[in-house]
Design a protein around this motif. Sequence first.
Motif, mmCIF file in Angstrom:
data_model
loop_
_atom_site.group_PDB
_atom_site.id
_atom_site.type_symbol
_atom_site.label_atom_id
_atom_site.label_comp_id
_atom_site.label_asym_id
_atom_site.label_seq_id
_atom_site.Cartn_x
_atom_site.Cartn_y
_atom_site.Cartn_z
ATOM 1 N N MET A 126 0.842 -1.195 0.000
ATOM 2 C CA MET A 126 0.000 0.000 0.000
ATOM 3 C C MET A 126 0.871 1.237 0.000
ATOM 4 N N ALA A 152 -8.971 -0.375 4.492
ATOM 5 C CA ALA A 152 -9.963 0.298 3.646
ATOM 6 C C ALA A 152 -10.860 1.220 4.462
ATOM 7 N N ASP A 155 -8.809 4.420 4.383
ATOM 8 C CA ASP A 155 -8.760 5.034 3.052
ATOM 9 C C ASP A 155 -9.276 3.999 2.058
ATOM 10 N N SER A 157 -8.859 3.537 -0.911
ATOM 11 C CA SER A 157 -7.915 3.050 -1.915
ATOM 12 C C SER A 157 -7.044 1.917 -1.389
ATOM 13 N N LEU A 158 -7.101 1.654 -0.099
ATOM 14 C CA LEU A 158 -6.248 0.640 0.519
ATOM 15 C C LEU A 158 -6.954 -0.712 0.582
#
Length: 343
Positions: A126, A152, A155, A157-158
Amino acid sequence: MRFTTKIALVAASALTLSACSDTAAESVHVVGSSTVFPFAKVIAENAVLANPGMAGPLIESTGSGGGIKQFCSGVGPDTPDVANASRRMKASEFEDCAANGVTEIVEIQVGLDGIAFASAQGGITMNLTPEIVYRALAASPYGEEQTAKTWADVDASLPAEPILVYGPPSTSGTRDALKELVLEAGCKANESMKALKESDEDKYDQICTEVRSDGMYVDQSEQDNLIVQKISNNPKAIGVFGYSYLEENADKVQGLPMNGQEPTYENISTFAYPGARPLFMYVKKQHLDAIPGLREYIAEWAKSWDADGPLAKIGLVASADDVRAANVAKTTDFTVLTADELK
């Protein structure tokens, strides 16, 4: 549990220690940071090779805080001569030293290191930022309840994988640097936290640096190799330790970028990587003429910390040329640290 590694046993002799004792140790005694420990061990071995007849120094890995506490306990053969630290001595520790008669301390910056975030080779990856790390690990991010269970949640996007971070304990200088360089940096990006620092600094410190204790951040011992072992066996876990351990175990673990910067030698040397930090040793000047080999041990550091020196080969990042030159001078003139320098 404190892990202690000994290179040589310390014996007593009839040598007079000028400060307050009738006996002094026959070899150099070094305590402190687990991050600095591998470098100190090499220095000890090379100093003995370069100085026939010199007794092997005793090098103990006790953590920065624990080492400085021992160092500051007094002057005499039963106290350490040198304390290694992966963060600077605190003003309160300097005061403790003075109260116990340790009135002449020499501070020497031996090089740089980075607080590396890593996972197992082929494991979770990540792109981190100080803010992401803070929101994932803080006990009460921005003063709110900590509810993040997965990356997640922090964030989108993780990865939607459970947060599991193995890191240094509260006694470690690496933990102090994690708080200052990463957690606080992520916290103070919030405007309300900047205002809180002005109005209630104690509360600000608590909110910005207290780590969650619900099992998602797991304290390990002072031994960074144990963290490497933990994440090597769990591809979904992340570890926090000194850069030198990342380099040493590159076949087992991979570094995770912070602010788009990889934890590399170059990025640490230029402070482009947010976790870059200086490493120190503190020398008890009152022991210099009483402890055989102490001057030689210190001199060996100055011969070894260049970018092409033996310490760079095991992960030490060289300080900038001007900083290195200033600290080389300290290994011969032993200029004493003052309280004002720590303010």
